[in-house]
Design a protein around this motif. Structure first.
Motif, short mmCIF file in Angstrom:
data_model
loop_
_atom_site.label_atom_id
_atom_site.label_comp_id
_atom_site.label_asym_id
_atom_site.label_seq_id
_atom_site.Cartn_x
_atom_site.Cartn_y
_atom_site.Cartn_z
N THR A 1 15.59 43.04 68.53
CA THR A 1 14.19 43.40 68.31
C THR A 1 13.50 42.36 67.41
O THR A 1 12.36 41.97 67.68
N THR A 2 14.20 41.91 66.37
CA THR A 2 13.63 40.89 65.48
C THR A 2 13.32 39.63 66.29
O THR A 2 12.24 39.04 66.16
N GLY A 3 14.26 39.25 67.14
CA GLY A 3 14.06 38.06 67.98
C GLY A 3 12.91 38.23 68.94
O GLY A 3 12.06 37.35 69.11
N LYS A 4 12.85 39.40 69.57
CA LYS A 4 11.77 39.67 70.53
C LYS A 4 10.42 39.70 69.82
O LYS A 4 9.41 39.22 70.34
N LEU A 5 10.42 40.26 68.61
CA LEU A 5 9.17 40.35 67.85
C LEU A 5 8.69 38.96 67.44
O LEU A 5 7.48 38.67 67.47
N ALA A 6 9.64 38.10 67.09
CA ALA A 6 9.27 36.72 66.76
C ALA A 6 8.56 36.09 67.95
O ALA A 6 7.55 35.39 67.80
N ARG A 7 9.06 36.36 69.14
CA ARG A 7 8.43 35.81 70.35
C ARG A 7 7.03 36.36 70.55
O ARG A 7 6.11 35.62 70.91
N VAL A 8 6.89 37.67 70.31
CA VAL A 8 5.56 38.29 70.45
C VAL A 8 4.57 37.59 69.52
O VAL A 8 3.45 37.24 69.92
N LEU A 9 5.02 37.36 68.28
CA LEU A 9 4.13 36.75 67.28
C LEU A 9 3.80 35.31 67.65
O LEU A 9 2.65 34.88 67.56
N VAL A 10 4.82 34.58 68.08
CA VAL A 10 4.60 33.19 68.47
C VAL A 10 3.63 33.13 69.66
O VAL A 10 2.74 32.29 69.71
N ALA A 11 3.81 34.08 70.58
CA ALA A 11 2.91 34.13 71.75
C ALA A 11 1.47 34.35 71.30
O ALA A 11 0.53 33.87 71.94
N ASP A 12 1.31 35.07 70.18
CA ASP A 12 -0.03 35.31 69.64
C ASP A 12 -0.49 34.19 68.72
O ASP A 12 -1.47 34.35 67.99
N GLY A 13 0.26 33.09 68.69
CA GLY A 13 -0.17 31.92 67.91
C GLY A 13 0.21 31.96 66.44
O GLY A 13 -0.35 31.22 65.64
N ARG A 14 1.16 32.82 66.06
CA ARG A 14 1.56 32.90 64.64
C ARG A 14 2.78 32.02 64.38
O ARG A 14 3.61 31.84 65.27
N SER A 15 2.89 31.54 63.13
CA SER A 15 4.11 30.84 62.74
C SER A 15 5.03 31.85 62.04
O SER A 15 4.59 32.69 61.27
N VAL A 16 6.32 31.75 62.35
CA VAL A 16 7.27 32.77 61.92
C VAL A 16 8.48 32.14 61.22
O VAL A 16 8.99 31.12 61.66
N VAL A 17 8.91 32.76 60.11
CA VAL A 17 10.19 32.42 59.48
C VAL A 17 11.09 33.64 59.62
O VAL A 17 10.65 34.77 59.42
N LEU A 18 12.35 33.41 59.99
CA LEU A 18 13.29 34.52 60.13
C LEU A 18 14.25 34.52 58.94
O LEU A 18 14.70 33.47 58.50
N GLY A 19 14.56 35.71 58.44
CA GLY A 19 15.52 35.85 57.35
C GLY A 19 16.75 36.58 57.87
O GLY A 19 16.65 37.74 58.26
N ALA A 20 17.91 35.90 57.84
CA ALA A 20 19.14 36.52 58.35
C ALA A 20 19.84 37.26 57.20
O ALA A 20 20.84 36.78 56.67
N ALA A 21 19.31 38.41 56.83
CA ALA A 21 19.88 39.16 55.72
C ALA A 21 21.06 40.03 56.16
O ALA A 21 21.50 40.90 55.42
N ASP A 22 21.56 39.80 57.38
CA ASP A 22 22.84 40.38 57.78
C ASP A 22 23.89 39.33 57.46
O ASP A 22 24.10 38.40 58.23
N THR A 23 24.51 39.46 56.29
CA THR A 23 25.49 38.46 55.86
C THR A 23 26.92 38.93 56.09
O THR A 23 27.87 38.27 55.67
N PHE A 24 27.05 40.09 56.74
CA PHE A 24 28.41 40.62 56.99
C PHE A 24 29.19 39.70 57.92
O PHE A 24 30.35 39.43 57.72
N ARG A 25 28.51 39.23 58.95
CA ARG A 25 29.18 38.40 59.95
C ARG A 25 28.37 37.12 60.12
O ARG A 25 27.14 37.17 60.24
N ALA A 26 29.07 35.97 60.17
CA ALA A 26 28.36 34.71 60.42
C ALA A 26 27.67 34.77 61.77
O ALA A 26 26.58 34.24 61.97
N ALA A 27 28.31 35.47 62.72
CA ALA A 27 27.78 35.54 64.08
C ALA A 27 26.41 36.20 64.10
O ALA A 27 25.58 35.90 64.96
#
Ligand SMILES: Nc1nc2c(ncn2[C@@H]2O[C@H](COP(=O)(O)OP(=O)(O)OP(=O)(O)O)[C@@H](O)[C@H]2O)c(=O)[nH]1
Ligand SMILES: [Mg+2]
Length: 402
Positions: free
Chosen positions: A218-244
Protein backbone atom coordinates in the motif's frame (compact mmCIF):
# COMPACT_ATOMS: atom_id res chain seq x y z
CA UNK A 1 89.50 20.01 -38.33
CA UNK A 2 87.43 21.96 -35.85
CA UNK A 3 84.50 21.61 -38.18
CA UNK A 4 85.04 17.85 -38.32
CA UNK A 5 85.08 17.60 -34.51
CA UNK A 6 81.92 19.72 -34.32
CA UNK A 7 80.19 17.43 -36.87
CA UNK A 8 81.13 14.34 -34.85
CA UNK A 9 79.82 15.92 -31.65
CA UNK A 10 76.49 16.82 -33.35
CA UNK A 11 76.21 13.28 -34.76
CA UNK A 12 76.78 11.77 -31.30
CA UNK A 13 74.17 14.08 -29.74
CA UNK A 14 71.59 13.29 -32.46
CA UNK A 15 72.15 9.52 -32.17
CA UNK A 16 71.89 9.77 -28.38
CA UNK A 17 68.60 11.69 -28.59
CA UNK A 18 67.13 9.19 -31.08
CA UNK A 19 68.02 6.17 -28.93
CA UNK A 20 66.48 7.97 -25.92
CA UNK A 21 63.23 8.32 -27.82
CA UNK A 22 63.21 4.65 -28.67
CA UNK A 23 63.83 3.70 -25.05
CA UNK A 24 61.13 6.15 -24.01
CA UNK A 25 58.61 4.60 -26.34
CA UNK A 26 59.61 1.15 -25.11
CA UNK A 27 59.04 2.34 -21.58
CA UNK A 28 55.63 3.59 -22.58
CA UNK A 29 54.78 0.18 -23.93
CA UNK A 30 55.69 -1.31 -20.56
CA UNK A 31 53.23 0.88 -18.64
CA UNK A 32 50.36 -0.94 -16.86
CA UNK A 33 47.40 -1.79 -19.04
CA UNK A 34 44.42 0.55 -19.13
CA UNK A 35 41.47 -0.53 -17.00
CA UNK A 36 39.36 -3.32 -18.49
CA UNK A 37 36.24 -2.28 -20.34
CA UNK A 38 33.92 -4.06 -17.90
CA UNK A 39 34.43 -4.36 -14.13
CA UNK A 40 35.70 -7.73 -13.07
CA UNK A 41 32.86 -8.91 -10.88
CA UNK A 42 34.22 -12.43 -10.61
CA UNK A 43 37.06 -11.78 -8.15
CA UNK A 44 36.16 -10.89 -4.56
CA UNK A 45 37.05 -7.29 -3.69
CA UNK A 46 39.68 -6.84 -1.01
CA UNK A 47 37.50 -4.73 1.26
CA UNK A 48 33.81 -4.79 0.40
CA UNK A 49 31.86 -1.78 1.56
CA UNK A 50 28.50 -0.13 0.97
CA UNK A 51 27.92 0.99 -2.59
CA UNK A 52 30.83 -1.11 -3.88
CA UNK A 53 29.13 -2.29 -7.03
CA UNK A 54 28.32 1.25 -8.10
CA UNK A 55 32.02 2.28 -8.22
CA UNK A 56 34.61 1.74 -10.94
CA UNK A 57 36.92 -1.09 -9.93
CA UNK A 58 39.86 0.12 -7.84
CA UNK A 59 42.30 -2.62 -8.79
CA UNK A 60 42.81 -1.59 -12.39
CA UNK A 61 45.37 -4.21 -13.36
CA UNK A 62 43.00 -7.06 -12.54
CA UNK A 63 42.28 -9.20 -15.60
CA UNK A 64 38.83 -9.54 -17.06
CA UNK A 65 37.22 -12.94 -17.38
CA UNK A 66 38.05 -13.03 -21.13
CA UNK A 67 41.77 -12.74 -20.41
CA UNK A 68 41.95 -15.54 -17.87
CA UNK A 69 42.88 -18.94 -19.25
CA UNK A 70 40.42 -21.29 -17.68
CA UNK A 71 40.77 -25.05 -18.14
CA UNK A 72 38.20 -26.71 -20.41
CA UNK A 73 37.04 -23.40 -21.78
CA UNK A 74 35.27 -22.81 -18.45
CA UNK A 75 35.27 -19.08 -19.14
CA UNK A 76 32.55 -19.54 -21.72
CA UNK A 77 30.11 -20.84 -19.11
CA UNK A 78 30.43 -17.82 -16.81
CA UNK A 79 27.74 -15.35 -17.71
CA UNK A 80 28.43 -11.72 -16.87
CA UNK A 81 25.24 -9.84 -16.01
CA UNK A 82 25.14 -6.34 -17.51
CA UNK A 83 25.49 -4.71 -14.11
CA UNK A 84 26.83 -1.36 -15.32
CA UNK A 85 24.09 -0.75 -17.89
CA UNK A 86 21.38 -1.64 -15.34
CA UNK A 87 22.67 0.95 -12.89
CA UNK A 88 23.15 3.71 -15.41
CA UNK A 89 19.71 3.67 -17.01
CA UNK A 90 16.94 4.30 -14.47
CA UNK A 91 13.65 3.41 -16.07
CA UNK A 92 10.92 5.32 -14.32
CA UNK A 93 7.37 4.13 -14.67
CA UNK A 94 4.44 6.40 -15.29
CA UNK A 95 1.68 5.42 -12.84
CA UNK A 96 -1.93 5.52 -13.92
CA UNK A 97 -3.99 8.57 -13.04
CA UNK A 98 -6.03 8.08 -9.88
CA UNK A 99 -9.35 9.46 -11.06
CA UNK A 100 -11.88 6.77 -11.90
CA UNK A 101 -9.77 3.90 -10.61
CA UNK A 102 -12.63 2.35 -8.67
CA UNK A 103 -14.75 2.32 -11.81
CA UNK A 104 -11.91 0.70 -13.74
CA UNK A 105 -11.42 -1.91 -11.01
CA UNK A 106 -15.09 -2.52 -10.24
CA UNK A 107 -15.05 -6.03 -11.70
CA UNK A 108 -12.54 -6.96 -8.99
CA UNK A 109 -15.40 -6.69 -6.51
CA UNK A 110 -17.27 -9.45 -8.30
CA UNK A 111 -17.21 -11.80 -5.34
CA UNK A 112 -18.86 -9.25 -3.08
CA UNK A 113 -21.12 -8.27 -5.92
CA UNK A 114 -22.44 -11.81 -6.28
CA UNK A 115 -22.78 -12.50 -2.60
CA UNK A 116 -24.05 -9.14 -1.41
CA UNK A 117 -25.43 -6.99 -4.21
CA UNK A 118 -27.08 -9.61 -6.38
CA UNK A 119 -28.13 -11.66 -3.36
CA UNK A 120 -30.01 -8.74 -1.86
CA UNK A 121 -31.68 -7.76 -5.12
CA UNK A 122 -32.88 -11.29 -5.74
CA UNK A 123 -34.35 -11.56 -2.26
CA UNK A 124 -36.04 -8.16 -2.44
CA UNK A 125 -37.58 -9.07 -5.79
CA UNK A 126 -39.57 -11.94 -4.31
CA UNK A 127 -43.28 -11.49 -4.67
CA UNK A 128 -43.92 -12.04 -0.99
CA UNK A 129 -41.52 -10.37 1.39
CA UNK A 130 -42.39 -12.48 4.41
CA UNK A 131 -40.50 -12.79 7.71
CA UNK A 132 -38.40 -15.61 6.35
CA UNK A 133 -37.25 -13.51 3.42
CA UNK A 134 -36.31 -10.61 5.68
CA UNK A 135 -34.30 -13.02 7.78
CA UNK A 136 -32.49 -14.20 4.66
CA UNK A 137 -31.74 -10.60 3.79
CA UNK A 138 -30.33 -10.14 7.27
CA UNK A 139 -28.20 -13.27 6.94
CA UNK A 140 -26.85 -12.09 3.60
CA UNK A 141 -25.73 -8.82 5.15
CA UNK A 142 -24.19 -10.51 8.18
CA UNK A 143 -22.34 -13.04 6.01
CA UNK A 144 -20.86 -10.15 4.02
CA UNK A 145 -19.49 -8.75 7.31
CA UNK A 146 -21.70 -5.66 7.37
CA UNK A 147 -22.02 -6.05 11.16
CA UNK A 148 -25.01 -6.54 13.42
CA UNK A 149 -25.98 -2.94 14.15
CA UNK A 150 -25.72 -1.66 10.57
CA UNK A 151 -27.60 -4.74 9.34
CA UNK A 152 -30.50 -4.11 11.71
CA UNK A 153 -30.65 -0.48 10.64
CA UNK A 154 -30.64 -1.33 6.96
CA UNK A 155 -33.30 -4.02 7.23
CA UNK A 156 -35.58 -1.75 9.26
CA UNK A 157 -35.30 1.02 6.69
CA UNK A 158 -35.81 -1.33 3.76
CA UNK A 159 -38.91 -2.86 5.37
CA UNK A 160 -40.38 0.54 5.95
CA UNK A 161 -39.71 1.83 2.44
CA UNK A 162 -40.89 -1.35 0.72
CA UNK A 163 -44.13 -1.17 2.71
CA UNK A 164 -44.69 2.46 1.67
CA UNK A 165 -43.86 1.60 -1.91
CA UNK A 166 -46.52 -1.13 -2.15
CA UNK A 167 -46.14 -2.72 -5.56
CA UNK A 168 -42.54 -2.48 -6.70
CA UNK A 169 -40.61 -2.82 -9.95
CA UNK A 170 -37.06 -4.23 -10.05
CA UNK A 171 -35.84 -0.76 -10.99
CA UNK A 172 -37.50 0.81 -7.94
CA UNK A 173 -35.98 -1.84 -5.70
CA UNK A 174 -32.53 -1.25 -7.11
CA UNK A 175 -32.80 2.50 -6.55
CA UNK A 176 -34.04 1.97 -3.03
CA UNK A 177 -31.30 -0.50 -2.12
CA UNK A 178 -28.67 1.74 -3.71
CA UNK A 179 -29.78 4.75 -1.67
CA UNK A 180 -29.87 2.84 1.59
CA UNK A 181 -26.49 1.19 1.07
CA UNK A 182 -24.89 4.54 0.22
CA UNK A 183 -26.38 6.05 3.37
CA UNK A 184 -24.93 3.16 5.36
CA UNK A 185 -21.46 3.56 3.82
CA UNK A 186 -21.48 7.26 4.73
CA UNK A 187 -21.26 9.56 1.72
CA UNK A 188 -20.59 12.57 3.92
CA UNK A 189 -17.35 11.26 5.47
CA UNK A 190 -14.15 13.09 4.56
CA UNK A 191 -12.02 10.57 2.70
CA UNK A 192 -9.20 12.80 1.51
CA UNK A 193 -5.77 11.35 2.27
CA UNK A 194 -3.97 14.26 3.95
CA UNK A 195 -0.64 14.70 2.23
CA UNK A 196 -0.50 18.46 1.74
CA UNK A 197 2.88 19.92 2.65
CA UNK A 198 2.88 22.93 4.98
CA UNK A 199 5.53 25.66 5.23
CA UNK A 200 8.90 24.03 5.80
CA UNK A 201 7.39 20.60 6.28
CA UNK A 202 6.25 17.79 4.03
CA UNK A 203 2.98 15.94 4.44
CA UNK A 204 3.69 13.01 6.77
CA UNK A 205 1.88 9.69 6.46
CA UNK A 206 2.49 6.61 8.60
CA UNK A 207 1.21 3.18 7.61
CA UNK A 208 0.45 0.62 10.35
CA UNK A 209 -1.19 -2.78 10.76
CA UNK A 210 -0.67 -6.45 11.59
CA UNK A 211 1.60 -8.78 9.61
CA UNK A 212 0.91 -9.36 5.95
CA UNK A 213 -2.09 -7.06 5.59
CA UNK A 214 -0.45 -5.18 2.72
CA UNK A 215 1.28 -2.21 4.40
CA UNK A 216 4.39 -2.14 2.24
CA UNK A 217 2.43 -2.76 -0.94
CA UNK A 218 0.00 0.00 0.00
CA UNK A 219 2.85 2.40 0.82
CA UNK A 220 4.39 1.65 -2.58
CA UNK A 221 1.08 2.04 -4.39
CA UNK A 222 0.39 5.29 -2.55
CA UNK A 223 3.79 6.65 -3.56
CA UNK A 224 2.78 5.99 -7.17
CA UNK A 225 -0.55 7.75 -6.69
CA UNK A 226 1.26 10.80 -5.32
CA UNK A 227 3.90 10.80 -8.03
CA UNK A 228 1.13 10.51 -10.63
CA UNK A 229 -0.33 13.66 -9.08
CA UNK A 230 3.00 15.44 -9.50
CA UNK A 231 4.23 15.18 -5.89
CA UNK A 232 7.76 14.40 -4.77
CA UNK A 233 7.93 11.55 -2.25
CA UNK A 234 10.45 10.25 0.30
CA UNK A 235 9.90 6.76 1.70
CA UNK A 236 10.88 5.75 5.23
CA UNK A 237 11.57 2.04 5.73
CA UNK A 238 10.77 1.90 9.44
CA UNK A 239 10.33 -1.88 9.20
CA UNK A 240 13.81 -2.78 10.44
CA UNK A 241 12.93 -6.34 11.43
CA UNK A 242 13.94 -7.75 8.07
CA UNK A 243 16.39 -6.29 5.53
CA UNK A 244 14.05 -7.66 2.86
CA UNK A 245 11.30 -5.31 4.04
CA UNK A 246 13.40 -2.23 3.28
CA UNK A 247 14.44 -3.73 -0.07
CA UNK A 248 10.78 -4.35 -0.92
CA UNK A 249 9.89 -0.72 -0.20
CA UNK A 250 12.96 0.61 -1.98
CA UNK A 251 12.04 -1.35 -5.10
CA UNK A 252 8.62 0.31 -5.12
CA UNK A 253 10.27 3.70 -4.71
CA UNK A 254 12.85 3.18 -7.44
CA UNK A 255 10.12 2.43 -9.95
CA UNK A 256 8.85 5.99 -9.63
CA UNK A 257 12.02 7.78 -8.56
CA UNK A 258 11.25 8.13 -4.84
CA UNK A 259 14.22 7.84 -2.47
CA UNK A 260 14.01 5.38 0.44
CA UNK A 261 15.57 6.21 3.80
CA UNK A 262 16.59 3.04 5.59
CA UNK A 263 18.51 2.01 8.68
CA UNK A 264 20.47 -1.03 9.81
CA UNK A 265 18.60 -4.31 10.11
CA UNK A 266 17.34 -4.63 13.67
CA UNK A 267 17.89 -0.91 14.22
CA UNK A 268 15.52 1.53 15.89
CA UNK A 269 12.45 2.05 13.67
CA UNK A 270 11.73 5.40 15.33
CA UNK A 271 15.09 6.80 14.26
CA UNK A 272 14.58 5.66 10.66
CA UNK A 273 11.18 7.35 10.63
CA UNK A 274 12.74 10.48 12.16
CA UNK A 275 15.53 10.52 9.55
CA UNK A 276 13.04 10.06 6.71
CA UNK A 277 11.10 13.14 7.77
CA UNK A 278 14.38 15.01 8.29
CA UNK A 279 15.43 14.20 4.73
CA UNK A 280 11.99 15.14 3.43
CA UNK A 281 12.34 18.53 5.11
CA UNK A 282 15.89 19.09 3.93
CA UNK A 283 15.28 18.33 0.28
CA UNK A 284 11.89 20.01 0.33
CA UNK A 285 9.88 16.95 -0.72
CA UNK A 286 6.09 17.15 -0.71
CA UNK A 287 5.31 13.95 1.17
CA UNK A 288 7.06 11.45 3.45
CA UNK A 289 5.50 7.98 3.63
CA UNK A 290 6.60 5.80 6.54
CA UNK A 291 6.16 2.03 6.28
CA UNK A 292 6.22 0.18 9.60
CA UNK A 293 6.75 -3.45 10.56
CA UNK A 294 3.77 -5.74 10.84
CA UNK A 295 2.94 -6.22 14.50
CA UNK A 296 0.40 -8.31 16.26
CA UNK A 297 -2.04 -6.17 18.16
CA UNK A 298 -1.74 -8.65 21.02
CA UNK A 299 1.99 -8.01 21.56
CA UNK A 300 2.21 -5.11 24.00
CA UNK A 301 5.93 -4.46 23.45
CA UNK A 302 5.50 -4.03 19.72
CA UNK A 303 2.48 -1.83 20.11
CA UNK A 304 4.42 0.38 22.54
CA UNK A 305 7.20 0.63 19.98
CA UNK A 306 4.69 1.87 17.41
CA UNK A 307 3.56 4.58 19.80
CA UNK A 308 7.21 5.59 20.15
CA UNK A 309 7.72 5.79 16.37
CA UNK A 310 4.81 8.21 16.20
CA UNK A 311 6.03 10.34 19.11
CA UNK A 312 9.55 10.57 17.71
CA UNK A 313 8.31 11.65 14.27
CA UNK A 314 6.17 14.27 15.98
CA UNK A 315 9.34 15.95 17.23
CA UNK A 316 9.51 17.26 13.64
CA UNK A 317 5.84 17.96 13.09
CA UNK A 318 2.45 16.33 13.68
CA UNK A 319 1.53 13.43 11.43
CA UNK A 320 -1.04 14.25 8.76
CA UNK A 321 -2.28 10.70 8.36
CA UNK A 322 -1.98 7.44 10.25
CA UNK A 323 -3.38 4.82 7.91
CA UNK A 324 -4.42 1.47 9.35
CA UNK A 325 -4.16 -1.29 6.77
CA UNK A 326 -6.68 -4.10 7.24
CA UNK A 327 -6.93 -7.27 5.21
CA UNK A 328 -10.60 -7.47 4.17
CA UNK A 329 -10.47 -11.25 4.05
CA UNK A 330 -9.83 -11.54 7.81
CA UNK A 331 -13.32 -10.33 8.66
CA UNK A 332 -14.22 -9.76 12.29
CA UNK A 333 -10.61 -10.18 13.42
CA UNK A 334 -9.87 -6.98 11.54
CA UNK A 335 -12.24 -5.13 13.82
CA UNK A 336 -10.41 -6.30 16.93
CA UNK A 337 -7.09 -5.20 15.39
CA UNK A 338 -8.60 -1.85 14.50
CA UNK A 339 -9.68 -1.24 18.07
CA UNK A 340 -6.23 -1.95 19.54
CA UNK A 341 -4.29 0.07 16.95
CA UNK A 342 -6.62 3.00 17.42
CA UNK A 343 -5.79 3.04 21.12
CA UNK A 344 -2.03 3.24 20.53
CA UNK A 345 -1.87 5.64 17.56
CA UNK A 346 -4.73 7.86 16.48
CA UNK A 347 -5.90 6.27 13.26
CA UNK A 348 -7.05 8.88 10.75
CA UNK A 349 -7.93 6.60 7.86
CA UNK A 350 -8.41 2.96 6.97
CA UNK A 351 -7.06 1.11 3.96
CA UNK A 352 -8.97 -2.09 3.22
CA UNK A 353 -6.81 -4.39 1.12
CA UNK A 354 -7.59 -7.60 -0.75
CA UNK A 355 -11.20 -6.66 -1.39
CA UNK A 356 -10.67 -8.39 -4.74
CA UNK A 357 -10.35 -11.73 -2.99
CA UNK A 358 -13.39 -11.72 -0.73
CA UNK A 359 -17.18 -11.77 -0.75
CA UNK A 360 -17.14 -9.76 2.46
CA UNK A 361 -17.20 -6.25 1.10
CA UNK A 362 -19.55 -5.30 3.92
CA UNK A 363 -16.50 -4.97 6.18
CA UNK A 364 -16.18 -1.42 4.85
CA UNK A 365 -19.33 -0.51 6.76
CA UNK A 366 -18.48 -2.47 9.89
CA UNK A 367 -14.96 -1.11 10.31
CA UNK A 368 -16.02 2.51 9.88
CA UNK A 369 -18.65 2.00 12.55
CA UNK A 370 -16.11 0.37 14.83
CA UNK A 371 -13.59 3.20 14.66
CA UNK A 372 -15.64 6.14 13.51
CA UNK A 373 -12.86 6.62 10.96
CA UNK A 374 -13.42 6.57 7.20
CA UNK A 375 -12.13 3.99 4.75
CA UNK A 376 -9.98 6.17 2.49
CA UNK A 377 -8.38 3.69 0.13
CA UNK A 378 -9.12 0.18 -1.02
CA UNK A 379 -6.79 -2.45 -2.43
CA UNK A 380 -8.23 -4.36 -5.36
CA UNK A 381 -5.31 -6.47 -6.51
CA UNK A 382 -1.59 -7.03 -6.45
CA UNK A 383 -0.90 -4.81 -9.47
CA UNK A 384 1.04 -1.59 -8.92
CA UNK A 385 -1.95 0.63 -9.69
CA UNK A 386 -4.62 -1.51 -8.01
CA UNK A 387 -5.21 0.92 -5.16
CA UNK A 388 -8.29 3.12 -5.48
CA UNK A 389 -9.61 6.08 -3.55
CA UNK A 390 -12.76 4.87 -1.83
CA UNK A 391 -15.92 6.43 -3.23
CA UNK A 392 -19.19 5.26 -1.60
CA UNK A 393 -21.37 5.68 -4.69
CA UNK A 394 -19.00 3.94 -7.10
CA UNK A 395 -18.51 1.21 -4.50
CA UNK A 396 -22.24 0.56 -4.05
CA UNK A 397 -22.77 0.70 -7.82
CA UNK A 398 -20.09 -1.94 -8.21
CA UNK A 399 -21.81 -4.09 -5.58
CA UNK A 400 -25.30 -4.04 -7.01
CA UNK A 401 -24.26 -3.94 -10.67
CA UNK A 402 -25.88 -1.98 -13.46
N1 LIG B 1 -5.07 -9.61 -3.94
C1 LIG B 1 -4.49 -8.62 -3.27
N2 LIG B 1 -3.29 -8.81 -2.69
C2 LIG B 1 -2.74 -7.79 -2.03
C3 LIG B 1 -3.36 -6.53 -1.91
N3 LIG B 1 -2.57 -5.74 -1.17
C4 LIG B 1 -1.48 -6.47 -0.84
N4 LIG B 1 -1.57 -7.71 -1.36
C5 LIG B 1 -0.62 -8.82 -1.23
O1 LIG B 1 -0.46 -9.16 0.13
C6 LIG B 1 0.84 -9.67 0.37
C7 LIG B 1 1.46 -8.99 1.57
O2 LIG B 1 1.70 -7.65 1.24
P1 LIG B 1 2.78 -6.75 1.99
O3 LIG B 1 2.62 -5.38 1.46
O4 LIG B 1 4.13 -7.35 1.96
O5 LIG B 1 2.21 -6.81 3.47
P2 LIG B 1 2.82 -6.14 4.78
O6 LIG B 1 1.68 -5.72 5.61
O7 LIG B 1 3.81 -5.10 4.43
O8 LIG B 1 3.56 -7.39 5.43
P3 LIG B 1 4.60 -7.37 6.67
O9 LIG B 1 5.54 -6.24 6.42
O10 LIG B 1 5.25 -8.71 6.60
O11 LIG B 1 3.78 -7.20 7.90
C8 LIG B 1 1.61 -9.46 -0.92
O12 LIG B 1 1.65 -10.65 -1.63
C9 LIG B 1 0.77 -8.44 -1.67
O13 LIG B 1 0.90 -8.53 -3.07
C10 LIG B 1 -4.64 -6.36 -2.53
O14 LIG B 1 -5.30 -5.31 -2.48
N5 LIG B 1 -5.15 -7.43 -3.20
MG1 LIG C 1 5.77 -4.84 4.99
Amino acid sequence: MDILILAVVIAVVVIGALSGLVVGSRRKKQLPKPPPAAPDITAPPAEPHVGEEAETPRDETRRTIEEVDLPDGGGATVAEPPVVEELEVPRLEVPEPTAGRLVRLRSRLSRSQNALGKGLLTLLSREHLDEETWEEIEDTLLTADVGVQPTTELVDRLRERVRVLGTRTPEELRTLLREELITLVGPEMDRVVRTEPATGKPGIVMVVGVNGTGKTTTTGKLARVLVADGRSVVLGAADTFRAAAADQLQTWGERVGAHTVRGPEGGDPASVAFDAVKEGKEIGSDVVLIDTAGRLHTKTGLMDELGKVKRVVEKHAPLDEVLLVLDATTGQNGLIQARVFAEVVDITGIVLTKLDGTAKGGIVIAVQRELGVPVKLIGLGEGADDLAPFEPEAFVDALIGD
